[in-house]
Design a protein around this motif. Structure first.
Motif, PDB file in Angstrom:
ATOM      1  N   PRO A 151       0.809  -1.219   0.000  1.00 41.92           N
ATOM      2  CA  PRO A 151       0.000   0.000   0.000  1.00 41.92           C
ATOM      3  C   PRO A 151       0.847   1.275   0.000  1.00 41.92           C
ATOM      4  CG  PRO A 151       0.229  -0.786   2.231  1.00 41.92           C
ATOM      5  CD  PRO A 151       1.051  -1.723   1.363  1.00 41.92           C
ATOM      6  N   THR A 152       0.369   2.289  -0.662  1.00 39.84           N
ATOM      7  CA  THR A 152       0.921   3.638  -0.501  1.00 39.84           C
ATOM      8  C   THR A 152      -0.242   4.621  -0.514  1.00 39.84           C
ATOM      9  OG1 THR A 152       1.294   3.853  -2.895  1.00 39.84           O
ATOM     10  CG2 THR A 152       3.179   3.172  -1.546  1.00 39.84           C
ATOM     11  N   GLY A 153      -0.061   5.786   0.100  1.00 44.02           N
ATOM     12  CA  GLY A 153      -1.104   6.790   0.130  1.00 44.02           C
ATOM     13  C   GLY A 153      -0.508   8.169   0.344  1.00 44.02           C
ATOM     14  N   PHE A 154      -1.185   9.192  -0.163  1.00 44.01           N
ATOM     15  CA  PHE A 154      -0.653  10.546  -0.062  1.00 44.01           C
ATOM     16  C   PHE A 154      -1.730  11.549  -0.444  1.00 44.01           C
ATOM     17  CE2 PHE A 154       0.648   8.258  -3.845  1.00 44.01           C
ATOM     18  CZ  PHE A 154       0.019   8.970  -4.856  1.00 44.01           C
ATOM     19  N   VAL A 155      -1.435  12.815  -0.206  1.00 42.94           N
ATOM     20  CA  VAL A 155      -2.282  13.931  -0.647  1.00 42.94           C
ATOM     21  C   VAL A 155      -1.646  14.537  -1.885  1.00 42.94           C
ATOM     22  CG1 VAL A 155      -3.170  16.215  -0.052  1.00 42.94           C
ATOM     23  CG2 VAL A 155      -3.085  14.415   1.688  1.00 42.94           C
ATOM     24  N   GLN A 156      -2.488  14.896  -2.856  1.00 46.06           N
ATOM     25  CA  GLN A 156      -1.967  15.477  -4.097  1.00 46.06           C
ATOM     26  C   GLN A 156      -2.770  16.728  -4.453  1.00 46.06           C
ATOM     27  OE1 GLN A 156      -0.255  12.900  -7.143  1.00 46.06           O
ATOM     28  NE2 GLN A 156      -1.837  13.608  -8.516  1.00 46.06           N
ATOM     29  N   VAL A 157      -2.068  17.715  -4.968  1.00 45.94           N
ATOM     30  CA  VAL A 157      -2.681  18.988  -5.347  1.00 45.94           C
ATOM     31  C   VAL A 157      -2.325  19.296  -6.792  1.00 45.94           C
ATOM     32  CG1 VAL A 157      -2.826  21.458  -4.869  1.00 45.94           C
ATOM     33  CG2 VAL A 157      -2.522  19.846  -2.978  1.00 45.94           C
ATOM     34  N   LYS A 168       1.542  19.852 -10.498  1.00 43.10           N
ATOM     35  CA  LYS A 168       1.055  18.918  -9.488  1.00 43.10           C
ATOM     36  C   LYS A 168       2.109  18.756  -8.389  1.00 43.10           C
ATOM     37  CE  LYS A 168      -1.397  16.246 -13.044  1.00 43.10           C
ATOM     38  NZ  LYS A 168      -2.784  16.232 -12.559  1.00 43.10           N
ATOM     39  N   ALA A 169       1.621  18.521  -7.178  1.00 41.58           N
ATOM     40  CA  ALA A 169       2.519  18.228  -6.051  1.00 41.58           C
ATOM     41  C   ALA A 169       1.845  17.188  -5.167  1.00 41.58           C
ATOM     42  CB  ALA A 169       2.818  19.489  -5.249  1.00 41.58           C
ATOM     43  N   ARG A 170       2.631  16.250  -4.665  1.00 38.36           N
ATOM     44  CA  ARG A 170       2.108  15.234  -3.742  1.00 38.36           C
ATOM     45  C   ARG A 170       2.988  15.188  -2.499  1.00 38.36           C
ATOM     46  NH1 ARG A 170       3.055   9.573  -6.929  1.00 38.36           N
ATOM     47  NH2 ARG A 170       1.103  10.333  -7.864  1.00 38.36           N
ATOM     48  N   PHE A 171       2.384  14.824  -1.388  1.00 41.88           N
ATOM     49  CA  PHE A 171       3.167  14.790  -0.156  1.00 41.88           C
ATOM     50  C   PHE A 171       2.455  13.943   0.887  1.00 41.88           C
ATOM     51  CE2 PHE A 171       0.242  18.311   0.097  1.00 41.88           C
ATOM     52  CZ  PHE A 171      -0.257  18.269   1.378  1.00 41.88           C
ATOM     53  N   PHE A 182       8.050   7.421   8.120  1.00 39.32           N
ATOM     54  CA  PHE A 182       7.601   7.311   6.730  1.00 39.32           C
ATOM     55  C   PHE A 182       7.189   8.681   6.232  1.00 39.32           C
ATOM     56  CE2 PHE A 182       4.689   6.670   3.268  1.00 39.32           C
ATOM     57  CZ  PHE A 182       5.122   5.522   2.621  1.00 39.32           C
ATOM     58  N   GLY A 183       7.603   9.028   5.037  1.00 42.17           N
ATOM     59  CA  GLY A 183       7.191  10.285   4.434  1.00 42.17           C
ATOM     60  C   GLY A 183       7.516  10.288   2.951  1.00 42.17           C
ATOM     61  N   LEU A 184       6.822  11.133   2.196  1.00 40.98           N
ATOM     62  CA  LEU A 184       7.113  11.241   0.766  1.00 40.98           C
ATOM     63  C   LEU A 184       6.723  12.615   0.254  1.00 40.98           C
ATOM     64  CD1 LEU A 184       4.356  11.041  -1.220  1.00 40.98           C
ATOM     65  CD2 LEU A 184       4.432   8.676  -0.456  1.00 40.98           C
ATOM     66  N   TYR A 185       7.319  12.964  -0.877  1.00 39.87           N
ATOM     67  CA  TYR A 185       6.951  14.190  -1.576  1.00 39.87           C
ATOM     68  C   TYR A 185       7.251  13.976  -3.057  1.00 39.87           C
ATOM     69  CZ  TYR A 185      11.996  15.107  -1.363  1.00 39.87           C
ATOM     70  OH  TYR A 185      13.358  14.998  -1.463  1.00 39.87           O
ATOM     71  N   ALA A 211       4.307  13.937 -16.577  1.00 42.72           N
ATOM     72  CA  ALA A 211       5.585  13.488 -16.013  1.00 42.72           C
ATOM     73  C   ALA A 211       5.570  13.775 -14.522  1.00 42.72           C
ATOM     74  CB  ALA A 211       6.755  14.205 -16.673  1.00 42.72           C
ATOM     75  N   GLY A 212       6.021  12.813 -13.718  1.00 45.31           N
ATOM     76  CA  GLY A 212       6.020  13.008 -12.277  1.00 45.31           C
ATOM     77  C   GLY A 212       7.201  12.356 -11.600  1.00 45.31           C
ATOM     78  N   TYR A 213       7.641  12.957 -10.512  1.00 45.60           N
ATOM     79  CA  TYR A 213       8.762  12.443  -9.702  1.00 45.60           C
ATOM     80  C   TYR A 213       8.297  12.316  -8.258  1.00 45.60           C
ATOM     81  CZ  TYR A 213      12.874  12.655  -6.696  1.00 45.60           C
ATOM     82  OH  TYR A 213      13.803  12.420  -5.705  1.00 45.60           O
ATOM     83  N   THR A 214       8.607  11.171  -7.628  1.00 44.36           N
ATOM     84  CA  THR A 214       8.255  10.938  -6.220  1.00 44.36           C
ATOM     85  C   THR A 214       9.478  10.472  -5.457  1.00 44.36           C
ATOM     86  OG1 THR A 214       6.038  10.227  -6.904  1.00 44.36           O
ATOM     87  CG2 THR A 214       6.705   9.718  -4.646  1.00 44.36           C
ATOM     88  N   HIS A 215       9.672  11.072  -4.300  1.00 41.47           N
ATOM     89  CA  HIS A 215      10.726  10.638  -3.380  1.00 41.47           C
ATOM     90  C   HIS A 215      10.084  10.129  -2.092  1.00 41.47           C
ATOM     91  CE1 HIS A 215      14.488  10.556  -1.081  1.00 41.47           C
ATOM     92  NE2 HIS A 215      13.768  11.060  -0.099  1.00 41.47           N
ATOM     93  N   MET A 216      10.497   8.954  -1.656  1.00 36.03           N
ATOM     94  CA  MET A 216       9.980   8.385  -0.410  1.00 36.03           C
ATOM     95  C   MET A 216      11.136   7.959   0.471  1.00 36.03           C
ATOM     96  SD  MET A 216       8.088   4.790   0.355  1.00 36.03           S
ATOM     97  CE  MET A 216       9.733   4.083   0.514  1.00 36.03           C
TER      98      MET A 216
END
Length: 336
Positions: A151-157, A168-171, A182-185, A211-216
């Motif tokens: 599972p993964t989950g996050f808020v995205q704007v 777009k931004a997710r965190f 645990f954290g991501l952006y 195109a999107g980039y995620t760091h966890m």
């Protein structure tokens, strides 16, 4: 938001469950422990890379200037039918000290995702003139606990800029408990090519590039038991994921359908940290911050989904087909 924190804790627990069971392999020496851990943990990292690549869009129709959408997104990346990811073949010729109790030289064993149980191994040697043999059972994985997804989950704007461009931004704010961190952006861009056409508002479909980039980063502290003692034992994971997709969708008032085709690429580094004191067997040594594991994953991904829009409220769900298939569900609030 509560769901997101629960999934984050569950993902981190995947790391802790796996690592606390694999510690006994240190009884075979640090080289064998590193080789085993690389094969054992690798599929978890690969699955997480594919999981984090999802959820970047729910339409190809980018938002106009000033339009925005706030989303709560959850991913469930399945490995239920991925037998090649739930087990690997352990060949004792590749190990310095590890041997199967039943005399086999090669056989399938569980990864951190698998459910193979009751596979016993041993190491033997001597302390001075005294021969010593230590037996232990290899760890099984998440499927043995009836867990068949990551599972993964996050808020995205998402915010509309100009001429079909959407930022777009997710965190996920860092969760820090006594055992789990645990954290991501991440950040992404969507460009709607149909906005360049004079008759854009009359067209029934939209076409975009995303195109999107995620760091966890994640960590799990744990303690082990009989064969391996220690202190400050933990795993720390650093993961970077890129996603590139071409997206098409309908432009209807209430229910819309969308799909995408693209490419995912990511890498992870898993640091096994702390002190590990082997208390039993012929190799009774102490290891500090013993090793670091790296894993890369990349491949093509295809997505099909639908989105329901009722005023400010939107609900979407899609399914992605890739090396690891994924279900994404999003609850969205926005204004166009």
């Amino acid at each position: 938001m509560k769901y997101i924190y629960i999934t984050a804790l569950l993902f981190s627990s995947v790391l802790g469950y796996s690592q606390s069971n694999v510690n006994e392999v240190f009884a075979a020496g640090v080289e064998d422990a590193e080789r085993f851990s690389d094969s054992y943990f690798g599929p978890v990292s690969e699955g997480a890379i594919y999981s984090l690549a999802n959820g970047w869009y729910n339409s190809a129709d980018s938002k106009p200037l000033g339009g925005f959408e706030i989303s709560i997104i959850g991913n469930m990346t399945s490995f239920k039918n991925k037998e090649d990811k739930k087990q690997f073949v352990l060949n004792t010729a590749d190990y310095e000290n590890l041997q199967f109790v039943d005399g086999s030289t090669s056989k399938p064993v569980s990864t951190a995702l698998g459910d193979l149980q009751g596979i016993n191994v041993f190491v033997e040697g001597g302390i001075g003139p005294i021969p010593i043999k230590e037996e232990f059972e290899l760890p099984t994985g998440l499927a043995s606990e009836n867990i068949n997804f990551i599972p993964t989950g996050f808020v995205q704007v998402g915010v509309g800029l100009v001429k079909g461009l959407e930022l777009k931004a997710r965190f996920l704010p860092k969760i820090d408990t006594e055992d789990v961190g645990f954290g991501l952006y991440g950040a992404g861009l969507q460009y709607d090519f149909t906005k360049l056409l004079p008759a854009d508002k009359l067209l029934p479909i939209a076409l975009s590039a995303v195109a999107g980039y995620t760091h966890m980063d994640a960590s799990y502290d744990f303690t082990n038991s009989k064969i391996v003692d220690g202190s400050d034992q933990r795993v720390e994971v650093d993961m970077n994921v890129w996603s590139f997709q071409a997206v098409a969708s309908t432009k209807l008032p209430v229910i819309n359908f969308y799909g995408g085709l693209g490419y995912v690429s990511g890498n992870s580094t898993t640091d096994v940290l702390g002190t590990y004191r082997v208390q039993s067997g012929p190799f009774q040594e102490t290891y500090t911050d013993p090793f670091s594991l790296t894993r890369k994953a990349n491949g093509v991904v295809g997505t099909l989904g639908a989105k329901l829009k009722i005023g400010f409220f939107r609900l979407n769900a899609d399914y992605s087909f890739a090396e690891f298939n994924n279900l994404t569900v999003g609850v969205n609030f926005g204004f166009r």
